[in-house]
Design a protein around this motif. Structure first.
Motif, PDB file in Angstrom:
ATOM      1  N   TYR A 110     -21.563  -2.989 -37.143  1.00  0.00           N
ATOM      2  CA  TYR A 110     -20.226  -4.165 -36.800  1.00  0.00           C
ATOM      3  C   TYR A 110     -22.144  -5.060 -36.735  1.00  0.00           C
ATOM      4  O   TYR A 110     -22.869  -4.529 -36.046  1.00  0.00           O
ATOM      5  CB  TYR A 110     -19.484  -4.320 -35.729  1.00  0.00           C
ATOM      6  CG  TYR A 110     -20.435  -3.758 -34.743  1.00  0.00           C
ATOM      7  CD1 TYR A 110     -20.082  -4.588 -34.165  1.00  0.00           C
ATOM      8  CD2 TYR A 110     -20.049  -2.378 -34.168  1.00  0.00           C
ATOM      9  CE1 TYR A 110     -20.538  -5.061 -32.536  1.00  0.00           C
ATOM     10  CE2 TYR A 110     -20.689  -2.329 -32.573  1.00  0.00           C
ATOM     11  CZ  TYR A 110     -20.234  -3.709 -31.628  1.00  0.00           C
ATOM     12  OH  TYR A 110     -20.877  -3.507 -30.669  1.00  0.00           O
ATOM     13  N   LEU A 111     -21.655  -6.861 -36.695  1.00  0.00           N
ATOM     14  CA  LEU A 111     -22.606  -7.502 -36.063  1.00  0.00           C
ATOM     15  C   LEU A 111     -21.889  -8.388 -34.760  1.00  0.00           C
ATOM     16  O   LEU A 111     -21.158  -8.531 -34.793  1.00  0.00           O
ATOM     17  CB  LEU A 111     -22.692  -8.802 -37.038  1.00  0.00           C
ATOM     18  CG  LEU A 111     -23.284  -8.479 -38.492  1.00  0.00           C
ATOM     19  CD1 LEU A 111     -23.628  -9.541 -38.938  1.00  0.00           C
ATOM     20  CD2 LEU A 111     -24.695  -8.201 -37.771  1.00  0.00           C
ATOM     21  N   ALA A 150     -28.491 -10.548 -41.691  1.00  0.00           N
ATOM     22  CA  ALA A 150     -27.410 -10.809 -41.211  1.00  0.00           C
ATOM     23  C   ALA A 150     -25.881 -10.636 -42.553  1.00  0.00           C
ATOM     24  O   ALA A 150     -24.801 -10.473 -42.181  1.00  0.00           O
ATOM     25  CB  ALA A 150     -27.326 -11.663 -39.860  1.00  0.00           C
ATOM     26  N   ASP A 151     -25.982 -12.701 -42.808  1.00  0.00           N
ATOM     27  CA  ASP A 151     -26.148 -12.336 -43.915  1.00  0.00           C
ATOM     28  C   ASP A 151     -25.625 -11.795 -45.557  1.00  0.00           C
ATOM     29  O   ASP A 151     -23.446 -11.407 -45.427  1.00  0.00           O
ATOM     30  CB  ASP A 151     -25.869 -13.988 -44.373  1.00  0.00           C
ATOM     31  CG  ASP A 151     -24.794 -14.303 -45.913  1.00  0.00           C
ATOM     32  OD1 ASP A 151     -23.933 -14.672 -45.848  1.00  0.00           O
ATOM     33  OD2 ASP A 151     -25.807 -14.480 -47.197  1.00  0.00           O
ATOM     34  N   ASP A 186     -20.421  -5.865 -46.544  1.00  0.00           N
ATOM     35  CA  ASP A 186     -19.622  -4.603 -46.312  1.00  0.00           C
ATOM     36  C   ASP A 186     -18.173  -5.980 -46.571  1.00  0.00           C
ATOM     37  O   ASP A 186     -16.965  -4.555 -46.775  1.00  0.00           O
ATOM     38  CB  ASP A 186     -19.449  -5.297 -44.422  1.00  0.00           C
ATOM     39  CG  ASP A 186     -18.722  -3.959 -43.716  1.00  0.00           C
ATOM     40  OD1 ASP A 186     -19.143  -3.358 -43.574  1.00  0.00           O
ATOM     41  OD2 ASP A 186     -17.831  -4.666 -42.886  1.00  0.00           O
ATOM     42  N   ASP A 187     -17.641  -6.726 -46.584  1.00  0.00           N
ATOM     43  CA  ASP A 187     -17.038  -6.958 -47.620  1.00  0.00           C
ATOM     44  C   ASP A 187     -16.716  -6.950 -48.682  1.00  0.00           C
ATOM     45  O   ASP A 187     -15.582  -6.557 -48.963  1.00  0.00           O
ATOM     46  CB  ASP A 187     -16.879  -8.671 -47.267  1.00  0.00           C
ATOM     47  CG  ASP A 187     -16.526  -9.662 -45.779  1.00  0.00           C
ATOM     48  OD1 ASP A 187     -16.643  -8.588 -44.840  1.00  0.00           O
ATOM     49  OD2 ASP A 187     -17.243 -10.452 -45.951  1.00  0.00           O
ATOM     50  N   GLU A 222     -22.592  -8.646 -43.789  1.00  0.00           N
ATOM     51  CA  GLU A 222     -21.442  -9.549 -43.795  1.00  0.00           C
ATOM     52  C   GLU A 222     -20.948  -9.125 -45.546  1.00  0.00           C
ATOM     53  O   GLU A 222     -19.717  -8.683 -46.131  1.00  0.00           O
ATOM     54  CB  GLU A 222     -21.614 -10.124 -43.582  1.00  0.00           C
ATOM     55  CG  GLU A 222     -21.252 -10.331 -42.028  1.00  0.00           C
ATOM     56  CD  GLU A 222     -21.314 -12.059 -41.294  1.00  0.00           C
ATOM     57  OE1 GLU A 222     -21.671 -12.901 -41.515  1.00  0.00           O
ATOM     58  OE2 GLU A 222     -21.160 -11.696 -40.047  1.00  0.00           O
ATOM     59  N   GLU A 273     -20.898 -10.085 -32.072  1.00  0.00           N
ATOM     60  CA  GLU A 273     -21.651 -11.814 -31.637  1.00  0.00           C
ATOM     61  C   GLU A 273     -22.273 -12.421 -30.300  1.00  0.00           C
ATOM     62  O   GLU A 273     -22.458 -12.077 -29.293  1.00  0.00           O
ATOM     63  CB  GLU A 273     -20.272 -12.809 -30.882  1.00  0.00           C
ATOM     64  CG  GLU A 273     -18.347 -11.755 -32.438  1.00  0.00           C
ATOM     65  CD  GLU A 273     -19.267 -12.530 -33.301  1.00  0.00           C
ATOM     66  OE1 GLU A 273     -19.822 -13.406 -33.577  1.00  0.00           O
ATOM     67  OE2 GLU A 273     -18.979 -12.665 -34.242  1.00  0.00           O
TER      68      GLU A 273
END
Length: 102
Positions: free
Chosen positions: A63-64, A42-43, A49-50, A46, A66
Motif C-alpha cells: 500500500y502507499l 506511485a500512480d 492495483d486497481d 495504484e 499517505e
C-alpha cells in the motif's frame, strides 16, 4: 471501462525502471527528476492495483502510505532511540508504577 491489468503491469515495470534510473543518476539531494519518477511510480502502482482488483478480484500486498507532515513531526518526537534513556518501571499487584529496587 476497466484497464487491462497486463497493460497496467507493463506500465508499472516501466515506472520502476524509470525510478531506478532517476535515483541512480541523481543530481543532488533534491533532484526533481527523482520526485517526478516517484510520482509516476506511485500512480502506476495504484492503476495496477486497481486493475488487478477490478478484473481478477485480487490485490497486491503493498500500500502507499499517505504523506502527512504533522505525522512526520510527531514521529520525530517519539523516536525509539529517545525511549532508551527513560527509566524502567515495574508494576505491583495494584498496577501502580514502582521503580525497580523500591
Amino acid at each position: 471501462m476497466a484497464i487491462d491489468p497486463r497493460a497496467a503491469l507493463d506500465r508499472l515495470i516501466a515506472a520502476l525502471e524509470a525510478h531506478y534510473t532517476a535515483v541512480a543518476t541523481r543530481r543532488g539531494e533534491d533532484d526533481p527528476a527523482v520526485d517526478d519518477a516517484y510520482d509516476v511510480l506511485a500512480d502506476a502502482f495504484e492503476v495496477y492495483d486497481d486493475a488487478l482488483g477490478t478484473v481478477h478480484g485480487e490485490a497486491t500486498p503493498f500500500y502507499l502510505a499517505e504523506e502527512d507532515d504533522e505525522d512526520d513531526e510527531d514521529d520525530d518526537a517519539t523516536d525509539d532511540d529517545d525511549l532508551d534513556d527513560l527509566p524502567e518501571y515495574a508494576y505491583d499487584d495494584e498496577d501502580d508504577a514502582v521503580r525497580p529496587g523500591s
